[in-house]
Design an enzyme around this catalytic site. Structure first.
Site, mmCIF file in Angstrom:
data_model
loop_
_atom_site.group_PDB
_atom_site.id
_atom_site.type_symbol
_atom_site.label_atom_id
_atom_site.label_comp_id
_atom_site.label_asym_id
_atom_site.label_seq_id
_atom_site.Cartn_x
_atom_site.Cartn_y
_atom_site.Cartn_z
ATOM 1 N N ARG A 175 0.812 -1.216 0.000
ATOM 2 C CA ARG A 175 0.000 0.000 0.000
ATOM 3 C C ARG A 175 0.851 1.275 0.000
ATOM 4 O O ARG A 175 0.409 2.341 0.398
ATOM 5 C CB ARG A 175 -1.011 0.003 1.149
ATOM 6 C CG ARG A 175 -1.919 -1.226 1.136
ATOM 7 C CD ARG A 175 -3.137 -1.089 1.991
ATOM 8 N NE ARG A 175 -4.012 -0.008 1.569
ATOM 9 C CZ ARG A 175 -4.862 -0.058 0.535
ATOM 10 N NH1 ARG A 175 -4.937 -1.122 -0.229
ATOM 11 N NH2 ARG A 175 -5.615 0.981 0.251
ATOM 12 N N LEU A 176 2.080 1.158 -0.489
ATOM 13 C CA LEU A 176 2.963 2.321 -0.610
ATOM 14 C C LEU A 176 2.815 2.867 -2.031
ATOM 15 O O LEU A 176 3.754 2.867 -2.827
ATOM 16 C CB LEU A 176 4.419 1.932 -0.294
ATOM 17 C CG LEU A 176 4.623 1.362 1.112
ATOM 18 C CD1 LEU A 176 6.063 0.929 1.306
ATOM 19 C CD2 LEU A 176 4.209 2.394 2.165
#
Length: 196
Positions: A175-176
């Protein structure tokens, strides 16, 4: 922070759209359109992009619909293209203007005949007594325009969103995500990289 022009952003948009047209199984031009009424109450729905050029992003609708009424009262909107198969999305915010009559006529005349009849038959977003009422209206206008051209109704046209902000989002592990945000200024478009 770099400064770009809208031509660069449009080229990137078109490249992503071309990839979506190859990979998305249904409606790669589908976009969520967010509007708000004069009191600021928001609403969102899916519409189809019909043109994207140096002036902005175009879709068509009935001016009597909820979105049509909201845009006439409060000419600001936001779009979101989300391509699940590519794990990408593009967000657009800006002011809204009506397309020209010539643009609306050209697009209307490119639509299938039954869709043009439907534009006359549907009182979009208004309550309907039952499906039979719609079918009766379709039959009425199909008979009325059985021969020759079908003119565009005055209440049916398009809107162009004039971009003031755009964001290109790409999925990344853990989720970066990658988020590149662009904002229109007097000197061009400024770029910011945002935290995911």
């Amino acid at each position: 922070m770099t400064v770009k022009n809208f031509t660069d952003l449009l080229a990137e948009f078109r490249a992503w759209m071309a990839e979506a047209e190859k990979s998305e199984p249904n409606d790669p031009t589908a976009m969520a359109l967010a509007t708000a009424d004069k009191d600021g109450q928001p609403s969102v729905r899916m519409v189809l992009l019909k043109a994207a050029d140096e002036r902005g992003f175009v879709f068509y609708t009935n001016f009597g619909s909820q979105k049509g009424q909201e845009l006439l009262e409060n000419p600001k909107a936001a779009l979101c293209f989300h391509w699940k198969s590519l794990r990408r999305q593009i967000r657009v915010q800006g002011t809204v203007e009506k397309v020209t009559d010539a643009e609306a006529d050209a697009y209307f005349n490119s639509r299938p005949r039954d869709s043009r009849i439907g534009a006359w038959a549907s009182q979009q977003s208004r309550p309907m007594e039952g499906r039979f009422k719609l079918e009766a209206e379709v039959a009425k206008y199909a008979a009325k325009y059985a021969l020759g051209d079908i003119p565009r109704p005055d209440y049916w046209s398009g809107f162009r969103i004039l971009p003031e902000r755009m964001e290109f989002w790409r999925d990344r592990p853990f989720r970066l995500h990658e988020r590149r945000h662009y904002e229109k200024t007097d000197s061009g478009w400024t770029e910011s990289i945002l935290f995911p």
